[in-house]
Motif scaffolding. Sequence first.
Motif, PDB file in Angstrom:
ATOM      1  N   ASN A 181       1.043  -1.277  -0.116  1.00 52.11           N
ATOM      2  CA  ASN A 181       0.010  -0.132   0.104  1.00 52.11           C
ATOM      3  C   ASN A 181       0.798   1.212  -0.190  1.00 52.11           C
ATOM      4  O   ASN A 181       0.410   2.271  -0.447  1.00 52.11           O
TER       5      ASN A 181
ATOM      6  N   LEU B 281       3.704  -1.339  -5.936  1.00 51.32           N
ATOM      7  CA  LEU B 281       2.533  -0.553  -5.361  1.00 51.32           C
ATOM      8  C   LEU B 281       1.210  -0.883  -5.949  1.00 51.32           C
ATOM      9  O   LEU B 281       0.817  -1.119  -7.123  1.00 51.32           O
TER      10      LEU B 281
ATOM     11  N   GLY C 288      -1.901   3.179  -4.579  1.00 49.43           N
ATOM     12  CA  GLY C 288      -0.912   3.319  -3.328  1.00 49.43           C
ATOM     13  C   GLY C 288      -0.059   4.490  -3.364  1.00 49.43           C
ATOM     14  O   GLY C 288       0.095   5.230  -4.403  1.00 49.43           O
TER      15      GLY C 288
END
Length: 253
Positions: free
Chosen positions: A104, A129, A133
Motif C-alpha cells: 500500500n 504499489l 498506493g
Amino acid sequence: MVDYDGRLSSVYTAGRGMSPGEVQRWTAAIAAYLPEERPLTFLDLGSGTGRLTPGLAEVFQGPVYGVEPSDRMREIAAETAAHPAVTYLKGGAEDIPLPEASVNGVLMFLSFHHYRDQQKALAEVHRVLEPGGVAFLRSQFSDQMPDLFWYDYFPSAREVDAAMYRSVDECRTLAHAAGLLAADAPVWVSTENPRTFREAAERLSHRAFSTFEHLPEDELDQGFARLAADADQDPDRRLPVHPAAMLILRRPR
C-alpha cells in the motif's frame, strides 16, 4: 557509490539514529496521505539499519518489508530493529523482491540518491504499489537545499550535496516517466528534535553522513577540529531545526 558494508555501518546508528518521538512524527506525517484502514502493507526501500521500519509496522499494523542491499546494514537492522511484522530482505531498488501490486505504501527515506538507476527504481516502485498506493520520496532536493550549520565547517560540502541530489522537477519527471503521479511540490515536515551545539557536534563526529565520504581528508580534519573547538566555546547554544522535504507519489487507480 558509498560502501555501507564498511565503516559507515558501524557508526550509522550513533550518527543518524532517531528518537522514538522523531519516528512517531515521521509516521504520522506519512499516515496523513494514506487511508485510515488497517492493516496496510509497507515497503521501506533502502531501510538501512531499520531506524523507521519498526515504526511503520506499529502504525500501519501490517507486514513491513525492509529492502536493503548492504549485508551489514541489514544484519544490524535484524539485531537492533526487529519487529514481529517486519521482514528484512536483501535487494536493491532496481529489483525489488516483492510481487506486483503487493504494498500500500513505499518509503524512500534519504535513499533515492544512492539508487544506481533511479528511473528503473521508480518503475519498480510503480510495479509493487497497489493501484492507488502512495510512495514517499524523502530527499534533499538540489534546488531546495537547507542551510545546514555544518556547511560552514566543510567548504565543499554544500556543493557535494547539491551534485548528489536531483531537483524537485527532475524527480517529478522521473516519476511521471515511471507512471507515477507526483505532487507539484514537496511537503515540509518538522520532526527533528532541537539539539545543542555540543550534541550536534558529537553526532556529526561519527561522520555518518555520506557527504563526508566525498570530502578530502584534510578538509575533514580541519573542519572537525574547528567544529569541536566551537562546540567547547558555546556548547549549549540551540541550533535551528530545518523542516524536511518529502515528495508524494501515487500509482493511479
